[in-house]
Design a protein around this motif. Structure first.
Motif, PDB file in Angstrom:
ATOM      1  N   ASN A   1       9.427  -1.877  -2.675  1.00  0.00           N
ATOM      2  CA  ASN A   1       9.045  -2.417  -3.995  1.00  0.00           C
ATOM      3  C   ASN A   1      10.243  -2.461  -4.934  1.00  0.00           C
ATOM      4  O   ASN A   1      10.176  -2.025  -6.081  1.00  0.00           O
ATOM      5  CB  ASN A   1       7.893  -1.602  -4.597  1.00  0.00           C
TER       6      ASN A   1
ATOM      7  N   ASN B   1       0.804  -1.220   0.000  1.00  0.00           N
ATOM      8  CA  ASN B   1       0.000   0.000   0.000  1.00  0.00           C
ATOM      9  C   ASN B   1       0.837   1.269   0.000  1.00  0.00           C
ATOM     10  O   ASN B   1       0.350   2.334  -0.380  1.00  0.00           O
ATOM     11  CB  ASN B   1      -0.943   0.013   1.216  1.00  0.00           C
TER      12      ASN B   1
ATOM     13  N   THR C   1       7.060  -6.691  -4.313  1.00  0.00           N
ATOM     14  CA  THR C   1       5.704  -6.161  -4.358  1.00  0.00           C
ATOM     15  C   THR C   1       5.460  -5.010  -3.391  1.00  0.00           C
ATOM     16  O   THR C   1       4.429  -4.346  -3.463  1.00  0.00           O
ATOM     17  CB  THR C   1       4.703  -7.263  -3.990  1.00  0.00           C
TER      18      THR C   1
ATOM     19  N   ASP D   1      -3.606  -1.541  -4.518  1.00  0.00           N
ATOM     20  CA  ASP D   1      -3.055  -2.136  -5.733  1.00  0.00           C
ATOM     21  C   ASP D   1      -4.039  -1.926  -6.885  1.00  0.00           C
ATOM     22  O   ASP D   1      -5.221  -2.265  -6.755  1.00  0.00           O
ATOM     23  CB  ASP D   1      -2.838  -3.630  -5.511  1.00  0.00           C
TER      24      ASP D   1
ATOM     25  N   ASN E   1       3.418   1.717  -1.894  1.00  0.00           N
ATOM     26  CA  ASN E   1       4.048   1.902  -3.207  1.00  0.00           C
ATOM     27  C   ASN E   1       3.670   3.211  -3.888  1.00  0.00           C
ATOM     28  O   ASN E   1       4.535   3.893  -4.447  1.00  0.00           O
ATOM     29  CB  ASN E   1       3.723   0.721  -4.123  1.00  0.00           C
TER      30      ASN E   1
END
Length: 362
Positions: A59, A48, A73, A101, A50
């Protein structure tokens, strides 16, 4: 009549899609809960952070080196998080998606998400300076998710999924390790007992808010022995390599306060199961007796020296250990996915005992 037919067709279609998507586990006819909704910090954040304007992200390699296809990720470990493994244990998908996402849409909405944000905490003063999501915003994002769920599958289906889901909150370490004990302003405003009570007020508000949204099963995960994190030993135990016991005592006393809070507020939430899950004892035992669990190294993380590296300090230029499965910690703050698996199994058993016990529900 035509409108009734359309409404009926939509309901049938929604139920059909639901049965198509819900995964089956061998020996298990259906998931034990309808969905898993998780709130908290980097221990449960699958990415979250990112899209946020923050340095608290992961990431990039070597994070995710043991994730499917070696993909980073935003999970602060080498593979899957506790929440991914819990989702699978409950009979849901083996990866719990990040709510922010872009791929979190359509049928994926049916089985839950993580709304957590790395470096967040119970206190706004922990989250806001780092441009990560405070707990209040995480709950707001859940409300927005619930609207999306209802639009796609209907209000009845959305309400049923939410009411049969397990809500879990796991946070608090950053409140102490990265706020109270390093921020002189916070320490000048509160004693440690007063700060703990401030965090409990935030926890109480969280319980109140999610219960209003339809939560009927709420798990509160206690603090880990954060005095044993490699970074905290490096920063605070100047004389040796042992856990910094002052921090562990703070964690233990805060956990005791969480349990007392749960008992005190239960009468205010009839029909809602609120229970405590212990993270402290299992992780402490792993750290104190690593070989019992198949680990070799419990003082250092796998990434770099393992003494201070985390987030941007653990990056593609940082050398990491050849076999993370022998390490308790991936970086100086977060366990490896192998350690998370052991903890996930323990938390799962605790959750099952609470959910199945006739004495825990009001």
């Amino acid at each position: 009549m035509e409108g009734d037919y359309i409404a009926l067709s939509f309901t049938v279609l929604s139920l059909f899609l639901l049965t198509l998507y819900v995964p089956q586990v061998e020996g298990q006819r259906q998931p034990l809960v309808s969905a898993l909704y998780v709130f908290g910090d980097s221990g449960i954040d699958p990415g979250n952070n990112n899209p946020l304007p923050t340095l608290i992200r992961s990431n990039f390699p070597p994070y995710g080196r043991d994730f499917p296809n070696g993909r980073p990720t935003g999970r602060f470990t080498n593979g899957r998080l506790i929440t991914d493994q819990l989702s699978q244990l409950f009979g849901l998908p083996d990866l719990l998606p990040a709510s922010l996402d872009p791929e979190f849409r359509g049928q994926k909405l049916l089985t839950g998400a993580s709304f957590g944000s790395s470096a967040s905490g119970y206190a706004d003063s922990t989250s806001i300076p780092l441009s990560v999501l405070p707990l209040e915003i995480q709950v707001k994002n859940f409300r927005l998710y619930k609207i999306r769920l209802a639009r796609l599958f209907g209000h009845e289906t959305a309400n049923r999924i939410v009411s049969e889901a397990l809500f879990t909150i796991s946070t608090g370490t950053d409140d102490f390790a990265n706020n109270y004990y390093i921020n002189p302003l916070t320490r000048g405003m509160y004693t440690i007992e007063q700060f703990q009570d401030l965090l409990l007020e935030s926890l109480s508000e969280f319980i109140r808010n999610v219960s209003r949204e339809g939560a009927t099963k709420i798990a509160i995960v206690g603090l880990p022995p954060f005095g044993c994190l490699p970074s905290q030993i490096t920063l605070h135990n100047i004389t040796g390599n042992n856990c910094f016991e002052e921090f562990n005592e703070v964690a233990s006393s805060f956990n005791a306060k969480i349990k007392a809070l749960i008992e005190n507020i239960k009468p205010d939430y009839p029909g809602v199961l609120i229970f405590y899950e212990d993270l402290y004892d299992k992780l402490l035992d792993i750290i104190k007796s690593p070989t019992k669990y198949g680990f070799v190294e419990a003082r250092r993380g796998c990434c770099g020296t393992g003494l201070l590296e985390t987030a941007i300090l653990c990056n593609p230029s940082t050398i990491s250990c050849p076999d993370p499965s022998t390490y308790v910690f991936w970086d100086s703050f977060h366990p490896t996915t192998e350690c998370y698996q052991i903890i996930a199994n323990d938390l799962f058993q605790q959750a099952l005992a609470a959910i199945n016990s006739p004495t825990t529900r009001n």
